[in-house]
Design a protein around this motif. Structure first.
Motif, PDB file in Angstrom:
ATOM      1  N   VAL A 851      45.198  44.387  40.444  1.00  0.00           N
ATOM      2  CA  VAL A 851      46.028  43.951  38.999  1.00  0.00           C
ATOM      3  C   VAL A 851      46.312  45.188  38.426  1.00  0.00           C
ATOM      4  CG1 VAL A 851      46.045  42.812  36.969  1.00  0.00           C
ATOM      5  CG2 VAL A 851      44.865  41.685  39.170  1.00  0.00           C
ATOM      6  N   HIS A 852      47.525  45.416  37.780  1.00  0.00           N
ATOM      7  CA  HIS A 852      47.929  46.479  37.208  1.00  0.00           C
ATOM      8  C   HIS A 852      48.441  46.264  35.614  1.00  0.00           C
ATOM      9  CE1 HIS A 852      47.610  49.118  40.659  1.00  0.00           C
ATOM     10  NE2 HIS A 852      48.344  48.113  41.328  1.00  0.00           N
ATOM     11  N   PHE A 853      47.886  46.796  34.612  1.00  0.00           N
ATOM     12  CA  PHE A 853      48.365  46.397  33.321  1.00  0.00           C
ATOM     13  C   PHE A 853      49.158  47.568  32.801  1.00  0.00           C
ATOM     14  CE2 PHE A 853      44.343  44.243  34.024  1.00  0.00           C
ATOM     15  CZ  PHE A 853      44.624  42.843  33.401  1.00  0.00           C
ATOM     16  N   PHE A 854      49.940  46.906  31.622  1.00  0.00           N
ATOM     17  CA  PHE A 854      51.177  48.018  31.209  1.00  0.00           C
ATOM     18  C   PHE A 854      50.252  49.161  30.254  1.00  0.00           C
ATOM     19  CE2 PHE A 854      54.097  44.448  31.606  1.00  0.00           C
ATOM     20  CZ  PHE A 854      55.013  45.157  32.196  1.00  0.00           C
ATOM     21  N   CYS A 855      49.259  48.979  30.217  1.00  0.00           N
ATOM     22  CA  CYS A 855      48.340  50.129  29.658  1.00  0.00           C
ATOM     23  C   CYS A 855      47.911  51.258  30.632  1.00  0.00           C
ATOM     24  CB  CYS A 855      47.203  49.402  28.814  1.00  0.00           C
ATOM     25  SG  CYS A 855      46.147  48.812  29.809  1.00  0.00           S
ATOM     26  N   MET A 856      48.540  50.796  31.753  1.00  0.00           N
ATOM     27  CA  MET A 856      48.092  51.987  32.808  1.00  0.00           C
ATOM     28  C   MET A 856      46.775  51.772  33.456  1.00  0.00           C
ATOM     29  SD  MET A 856      51.342  52.875  33.170  1.00  0.00           S
ATOM     30  CE  MET A 856      51.074  54.077  34.477  1.00  0.00           C
ATOM     31  N   HIS A 857      46.146  50.900  33.318  1.00  0.00           N
ATOM     32  CA  HIS A 857      44.827  50.532  33.764  1.00  0.00           C
ATOM     33  C   HIS A 857      44.762  49.738  34.838  1.00  0.00           C
ATOM     34  CE1 HIS A 857      43.001  51.767  29.746  1.00  0.00           C
ATOM     35  NE2 HIS A 857      42.929  52.722  30.279  1.00  0.00           N
ATOM     36  N   SER A 858      44.510  50.015  36.117  1.00  0.00           N
ATOM     37  CA  SER A 858      44.339  48.972  37.501  1.00  0.00           C
ATOM     38  C   SER A 858      42.900  48.747  37.687  1.00  0.00           C
ATOM     39  CB  SER A 858      45.087  49.835  38.500  1.00  0.00           C
ATOM     40  OG  SER A 858      46.145  50.093  38.227  1.00  0.00           O
ATOM     41  N   PHE A 859      42.789  47.394  38.277  1.00  0.00           N
ATOM     42  CA  PHE A 859      41.382  46.642  38.501  1.00  0.00           C
ATOM     43  C   PHE A 859      41.502  45.934  39.916  1.00  0.00           C
ATOM     44  CE2 PHE A 859      41.742  47.259  34.099  1.00  0.00           C
ATOM     45  CZ  PHE A 859      40.693  47.759  33.527  1.00  0.00           C
ATOM     46  N   HIS A 860      40.456  46.095  40.565  1.00  0.00           N
ATOM     47  CA  HIS A 860      40.189  45.069  41.641  1.00  0.00           C
ATOM     48  C   HIS A 860      40.442  43.643  41.008  1.00  0.00           C
ATOM     49  CE1 HIS A 860      38.182  48.519  43.745  1.00  0.00           C
ATOM     50  NE2 HIS A 860      39.060  47.936  44.694  1.00  0.00           N
ATOM     51  N   GLN A 861      40.891  42.614  41.558  1.00  0.00           N
ATOM     52  CA  GLN A 861      41.039  41.314  41.343  1.00  0.00           C
ATOM     53  C   GLN A 861      39.742  40.718  40.956  1.00  0.00           C
ATOM     54  OE1 GLN A 861      43.523  38.590  43.363  1.00  0.00           O
ATOM     55  NE2 GLN A 861      43.576  37.208  41.796  1.00  0.00           N
ATOM     56  N   ARG A 862      38.828  41.081  41.962  1.00  0.00           N
ATOM     57  CA  ARG A 862      37.366  40.547  42.023  1.00  0.00           C
ATOM     58  C   ARG A 862      36.678  41.204  40.799  1.00  0.00           C
ATOM     59  NH1 ARG A 862      37.736  44.276  46.273  1.00  0.00           N
ATOM     60  NH2 ARG A 862      36.279  46.075  46.227  1.00  0.00           N
ATOM     61  N   CYS A 863      37.028  42.384  40.289  1.00  0.00           N
ATOM     62  CA  CYS A 863      36.240  43.037  39.343  1.00  0.00           C
ATOM     63  C   CYS A 863      36.830  42.471  37.947  1.00  0.00           C
ATOM     64  CB  CYS A 863      36.796  44.494  39.070  1.00  0.00           C
ATOM     65  SG  CYS A 863      35.936  45.730  40.556  1.00  0.00           S
ATOM     66  N   LEU A 864      37.889  41.781  37.546  1.00  0.00           N
ATOM     67  CA  LEU A 864      38.460  40.949  36.725  1.00  0.00           C
ATOM     68  C   LEU A 864      37.796  39.810  36.404  1.00  0.00           C
ATOM     69  CD1 LEU A 864      42.050  41.990  36.550  1.00  0.00           C
ATOM     70  CD2 LEU A 864      40.523  42.988  35.007  1.00  0.00           C
ATOM     71  N   GLY A 865      37.336  39.203  37.521  1.00  0.00           N
ATOM     72  CA  GLY A 865      36.914  37.783  37.420  1.00  0.00           C
ATOM     73  C   GLY A 865      37.888  36.834  36.865  1.00  0.00           C
ATOM     74  N   ASP A 866      37.689  35.870  36.048  1.00  0.00           N
ATOM     75  CA  ASP A 866      38.427  34.777  35.598  1.00  0.00           C
ATOM     76  C   ASP A 866      39.532  35.262  34.572  1.00  0.00           C
ATOM     77  OD1 ASP A 866      37.045  33.149  37.394  1.00  0.00           O
ATOM     78  OD2 ASP A 866      35.920  32.352  35.630  1.00  0.00           O
ATOM     79  N   ASN A 867      39.322  36.435  33.728  1.00  0.00           N
ATOM     80  CA  ASN A 867      40.403  36.898  33.083  1.00  0.00           C
ATOM     81  C   ASN A 867      41.163  37.818  33.485  1.00  0.00           C
ATOM     82  OD1 ASN A 867      41.499  37.573  30.564  1.00  0.00           O
ATOM     83  ND2 ASN A 867      39.769  38.714  29.723  1.00  0.00           N
ATOM     84  N   GLU A 868      42.382  37.395  33.994  1.00  0.00           N
ATOM     85  CA  GLU A 868      43.243  38.271  34.820  1.00  0.00           C
ATOM     86  C   GLU A 868      44.468  38.578  33.859  1.00  0.00           C
ATOM     87  OE1 GLU A 868      44.604  36.380  38.030  1.00  0.00           O
ATOM     88  OE2 GLU A 868      42.564  36.421  39.152  1.00  0.00           O
ATOM     89  N   LYS A 869      44.613  38.089  32.518  1.00  0.00           N
ATOM     90  CA  LYS A 869      45.533  38.441  31.649  1.00  0.00           C
ATOM     91  C   LYS A 869      45.507  39.580  30.627  1.00  0.00           C
ATOM     92  CE  LYS A 869      47.124  33.589  32.211  1.00  0.00           C
ATOM     93  NZ  LYS A 869      47.724  32.442  31.283  1.00  0.00           N
ATOM     94  N   GLU A 870      44.193  39.987  30.533  1.00  0.00           N
ATOM     95  CA  GLU A 870      44.250  40.938  29.394  1.00  0.00           C
ATOM     96  C   GLU A 870      43.201  42.121  29.898  1.00  0.00           C
ATOM     97  OE1 GLU A 870      42.758  40.846  24.780  1.00  0.00           O
ATOM     98  OE2 GLU A 870      41.901  39.293  26.141  1.00  0.00           O
ATOM     99  N   CYS A 871      43.530  43.516  29.782  1.00  0.00           N
ATOM    100  CA  CYS A 871      42.728  44.482  30.152  1.00  0.00           C
ATOM    101  C   CYS A 871      41.446  44.499  29.406  1.00  0.00           C
ATOM    102  CB  CYS A 871      43.670  45.764  30.076  1.00  0.00           C
ATOM    103  SG  CYS A 871      42.694  47.377  30.391  1.00  0.00           S
ATOM    104  N   PRO A 872      40.259  44.655  30.397  1.00  0.00           N
ATOM    105  CA  PRO A 872      39.064  44.640  29.616  1.00  0.00           C
ATOM    106  C   PRO A 872      38.864  45.905  28.811  1.00  0.00           C
ATOM    107  CG  PRO A 872      38.859  44.082  31.931  1.00  0.00           C
ATOM    108  CD  PRO A 872      40.350  44.489  31.763  1.00  0.00           C
ATOM    109  N   VAL A 873      39.468  47.061  29.130  1.00  0.00           N
ATOM    110  CA  VAL A 873      39.388  48.337  28.357  1.00  0.00           C
ATOM    111  C   VAL A 873      39.947  48.181  26.974  1.00  0.00           C
ATOM    112  CG1 VAL A 873      39.507  50.744  28.452  1.00  0.00           C
ATOM    113  CG2 VAL A 873      39.133  49.459  30.639  1.00  0.00           C
ATOM    114  N   CYS A 874      41.172  47.635  26.869  1.00  0.00           N
ATOM    115  CA  CYS A 874      42.043  47.683  25.848  1.00  0.00           C
ATOM    116  C   CYS A 874      42.102  46.551  24.978  1.00  0.00           C
ATOM    117  CB  CYS A 874      43.572  47.890  26.097  1.00  0.00           C
ATOM    118  SG  CYS A 874      43.911  49.340  27.005  1.00  0.00           S
ATOM    119  N   ALA A 875      41.100  45.470  25.610  1.00  0.00           N
ATOM    120  CA  ALA A 875      41.037  44.193  24.809  1.00  0.00           C
ATOM    121  C   ALA A 875      40.335  44.543  23.546  1.00  0.00           C
ATOM    122  CB  ALA A 875      40.333  43.037  25.594  1.00  0.00           C
TER     123      ALA A 875
END
Length: 926
Positions: A851-875
């Motif tokens: 999963v890639h966010f516009f804030c230029m942060h990328s994550f494994h889908q498994r690392c995001l868990g249920d929250n796939e709509k918001e970047c954990p770093v920028c939230a």
């Protein structure tokens, strides 16, 4: 004794024809009782008479002496003896209620003889019986006493009918070797409690025997005796003996009174309190009935030789030896009194009714008539003596009306005194008696009547209110005070002390001795006059009463709380300064009072009152000067001056009022100890500016504070006040300077110096635009341009500098806005290349799914868990920005806060611009 008056109190009663003939001849004895009369003759016949003195029946007996007792007839007589050695003298008991016929051929019916008993025996030698006495001790026990010619008395006691008897011989005056026997001439019995005493009279002595003794002992009462038929017993159980020189009375202890009725006594008897006597002299015999108590002869009549005298049915019957019968009946009381009234023998009438034991009303009636008789003879002293004896029975007004004449006031006074002594006087009688004392100017008697003697001192036996009223009206204040104090009439007592005597100190001492409730009522009633004359002492008394000596802390729930000083405000209506002293001292002594607010309100009103500057009623008599400062240790009198208030004293009083306002305000969380609205009203009414300024400031009514200075044209004070109230560091309101500027702009006088000073503060706080300042000051024609020249120049420089700064800021914001728009456009139209090869969360090699966010942060889908709509770093930062946006939108709608910030800010335009930036005017809000 011959001078005793004679009155026909007895009248002769006529008998039917032939009554005397039926009695027979030679009557030697008689007896009466139980509604019957029995006569005994020497022919051994007994005759029984009825109420009309008619012969009922006769029967054969042997009587030489007869006594009638309990419907039983006891006869003593001679019967045929069985032998010469046996005495023929016997005693028989006849039952008059039982009769028997002598035989079939006889028509005569005789009573039944229950028992016959021989009187004499070998141990009791026979002698002539001279007198005979029967006494029934307790049925059927009889005591028979036989007086003998030999000077001896035989006594037989017991149940005669059953012959259960005992015999006793009393040797009274028997024959001796040197003297002959003295015959027994009379017997009499006296019952004194349980003691049975026998009087024995001989021709030579009078003796007394106690029949309870064994054997009875002889007591010689007198060395002189009497002849037969001259012995009787009075209704007071006295032995009565008649001798030629007098009639004597004997008690158990000896001879008593005697009455010198001269002449030979043929008969002595007693009837219903009257002494009966037949007295003979050389010429005639007279039958007299004596009233010894009244000292009068109730009946007197010449008689022939008297054979028998007996009494029955209220009748005195006299039988003479020539068989004539005279019956006497006593007249009724009214007849006797009318007879005495006609002869004006009132003392005799009084003695008569008293002897007859008439009721009190009848006795008083006789005394009233006697008093009227003496009054008609103008013997007023004696008349009053009789009227006094009628007290309690005769209406007092009857006597009082007779003695209302001024010349008889002494007698009237005596009568009224006796009325009061017997506790029968009314209030009107008390009034009249006291008026008599005052008319006579007899202060001694008046004082004695009021105070009484040692035994009755303090006991008022009259109507106390009447006594107080009369004594006070007559000027006898000391007596009136005594009555009022003793009776507890506090109101009357104080009226005399204050209204008549002017003794204010004693009045206060008296009030101090009353109970708290009584003292409270009394001070409310008389406090005004006490404060007028003794303000110092009265105020001290009130303070003690209201503060309970200062030892109690009052609460509204206390049932025994002392009265409030506010209840006594009315008594200080003419002495307001003393009211101030009372309230001030009360606040000092009572630490916590439920009426503290009322007291502070009253004190404030008194401090501000203009009436304190007037002259006191005692100004002329006072020579002391008022001190400027009153210490707590000084007396009340030093605390108050009776002279006109000086300017210095007024200043001190106003200072007290300001101190009261300040001390009574309390902390912010507490209510003031006075009514704020009332305090403002009082300060306004009395134009007390210091108090108004304090109250307005405490209530944060800054504009009202400024208006006080404006009304007084106090420019310096206005500016000083505004400097303090507009200080933002103290929570002040800088906008007040705008009001001050408007005030100076409307003044029609030169105030350039003050305006310049105000413009400095307006410039400091940037309160008004220069144009508004110029428009405001243009209204004052006395102000010149030079006043605002420096202010306008400074403002223009600041405006120019501000314009330049704003232009630069606008340019910066425009550049930032252009860059943001370009970035947004790029995001909308151009693709974004994500070049990260590692997961931002786990730093591992990025593999699919990713999963890639516009804030230029990328994550494994498994690392995001249920929250796939918001970047954990920028939230976190995004959330912060969103929260700030919401707060800005909310603040943009808070109008009160907006206006407050505009008012308090140095740059109001910046606040408005800030709100515009927050979207205050935006139609779409998050």
């Amino acid at each position: 004794m011959y001078q005793w008056r004679k009155f026909p109190f007895f009248e002769e009663k006529a008998l039917g024809s032939g009554a005397a003939a039926e009695l027979g001849e030679n009557i030697v004895c008689s007896s009466s009782g139980r509604g019957q009369i029995v006569l005994g003759g020497d022919d051994a016949m007994v005759h029984v008479l009825d109420r009309g003195f008619k012969l009922s029946y006769s029967f054969q007996a042997h009587s030489t002496s007869v006594l009638h007792q309990r419907n039983m007839l006891v006869t003593v007589g001679e019967d045929e003896a069985a032998s010469a050695q046996v005495s023929s003298m016997s005693l028989k008991l006849w039952d008059l209620s039982k009769h028997q016929s002598e035989g079939p051929s006889s028509s005569r019916i005789d009573p039944v003889c229950d028992r016959a008993l021989r009187i004499f025996s070998n141990k009791f030698p026979e002698a002539k019986i001279t007198c005979f006495l029967v006494y029934e001790e307790a049925p059927p026990i009889l005591l028979l006493c036989f007086g003998l010619e030999s000077g001896i008395v035989y006594c037989i006691r017991g149940d005669i009918a059953r012959e259960r008897i005992s015999r006793l011989k009393l040797s009274v005056d028997p024959a001796t070797a040197t003297s002959s026997a003295s015959p027994i001439t009379g017997l009499g019995l006296r019952l004194d409690g349980q003691a049975l005493q026998l009087f024995v009279v001989t021709a030579a002595t009078v003796n007394l025997y106690n029949m309870l003794q064994h054997p009875p002992q002889k007591q010689v009462l007198d060395g002189h005796g009497c002849d037969g038929l001259c012995v009787a017993m009075s209704d007071r159980q006295e032995l009565v003996i008649g001798r030629p020189e007098a009639i004597y009375f004997y008690e158990v202890d000896g001879r008593g009174p005697c009455w010198a009725f001269e002449g030979e006594k043929k008969y002595v008897g007693w009837f219903r309190g009257y002494l009966l006597a037949v007295i003979a002299d050389v010429r005639k015999s007279v039958f007299n009935i004596y009233d010894l108590k009244s000292k009068l002869i109730a009946y007197s009549s010449e008689v022939e030789d008297v054979a028998q005298v007996f009494c029955e049915w209220g009748i005195i019957a006299i039988i003479t030896k020539d068989h004539k019968v005279t019956c006497l009946t006593e007249k009724d009381m009214n007849s006797k009194l009318e007879l005495l009234y006609r002869k004006n023998l009132y003392p005799v009438a009084i003695s008569l009714v008293q002897r007859q034991q008439a009721d009190a009303a009848a006795t008083a009636q006789v005394m009233r008539k006697y008093g009227d008789h003496l009054y008609s003879k103008q013997d007023y002293d004696e008349a009053m003596a009789q009227y006094i004896k009628t007290i309690g029975q005769l209406e007092p007004s009857y006597v009082i009306q007779k003695f209302l004449d001024a010349q008889l006031i002494q007698n009237l006074t005596l009568y009224l005194e006796r009325l009061h002594e017997k506790a029968l006087a009314s209030a009107d009688h008390t009034t009249l008696l006291l008026n008599c004392y005052t008319k006579l100017k007899d202060a001694t008697k008046l004082d004695k009547f009021i105070r009484g003697d040692e035994q009755t001192e303090g006991q008022l036996r009259f109507d106390v209110e009447t006594a107080v009223r009369v004594c006070r009206a007559a000027g006898y204040y000391e007596q009136a005070l005594y009555v009022a104090k003793t009776a507890g009439l506090h109101e009357s007592y104080l009226k005399i002390l204050l209204g008549d005597l002017g003794n204010y100190v004693e009045a206060l001492e008296y009030i101090s001795g009353l109970s708290p409730s009584e003292a409270e009522v009394t001070l409310k009633q008389y406090g005004k006059i006490l404060v007028e004359h003794k303000p110092d002492e009265t105020t001290a008394t009130l303070l003690t009463l209201c503060s309970s000596d200062g030892n109690a802390t009052h609460t509204s729930s206390s049932s025994a709380a002392p009265p409030s000083p506010m209840e006594f405000v009315h008594i200080y209506v003419d002495q307001p300064r003393w009211l101030i002293v009372l309230l001030e001292q009360y606040l000092v002594k009572v630490s916590n009072s439920p009426i503290v607010k009322d007291i502070h309100n009253t004190l404030l009103e008194l401090y501000l009152s203009d009436s304190l500057a007037s002259t006191s009623p005692e100004e002329e008599s006072s020579s002391s000067s008022r001190k400027t400062q009153v210490k707590k240790t000084r007396s009340f009198k030093d605390a108050v001056s009776n002279t006109r208030e000086t300017a210095e004293e007024r200043s001190l009083r106003l200072q007290k009022s300001l101190d009261l306002l300040k001390k009574g305000w309390g902390a912010h969380e507490e209510e003031p100890q006075y009514d704020e609205a009332l305090a403002v009203m009082l300060c306004e009414r009395h134009k007390f500016r210091d108090g108004l300024l304090f109250l307005y400031e405490k209530k944060r009514l800054f504009k009202e504070v400024m208006s006080c200075y404006m009304k007084d044209s106090d420019y310096r004070g206005l500016i000083s006040c505004c400097e303090r109230l507009a200080d933002t560091s103290r929570g002040g309101d800088p906008s007040l300077w705008a009001d001050v500027l408007a005030y100076f702009g409307e003044r029609g006088e030169d105030c350039s110096k003050e305006v310049k000073e105000v413009l400095g503060y307006i410039e400091q706080y940037s309160l008004l635009p220069p144009l508004v300042v110029l428009q405001t000051l243009s209204k004052n024609p006395t102000l010149t341009l030079s006043v605002v020249k420096n202010y306008i120049a400074t403002q223009l420089k600041q405006e120019s500098r501000q314009i330049e700064d704003d232009r630069k800021t606008i340019q910066k914001y425009d550049e930032d806005n252009r860059l943001m728009r370009a970035e947004i456009e790029e995001l909308r139209t151009k693709p974004r290349v994500f070049q990260l090869s590692k997961c931002t969360a786990c730093t591992s090699i990025l593999d699919l799914p990713a999963v890639h966010f516009f804030c230029m942060h990328s994550f494994h889908q498994r690392c995001l868990g249920d929250n796939e709509k918001e970047c954990p770093v920028c939230a976190p930062s995004n959330h912060t920005l969103l929260e700030m946006k919401r707060n800005l939108a909310q603040n943009a709608t808070d109008h009160d806060r907006f206006f407050q910030l505009v008012r308090n800010s140095d740059d109001g335009f910046s606040v408005i611009a800030d709100y515009f930036g927050r979207g205050m005017l935006s139609t779409h809000r998050p």
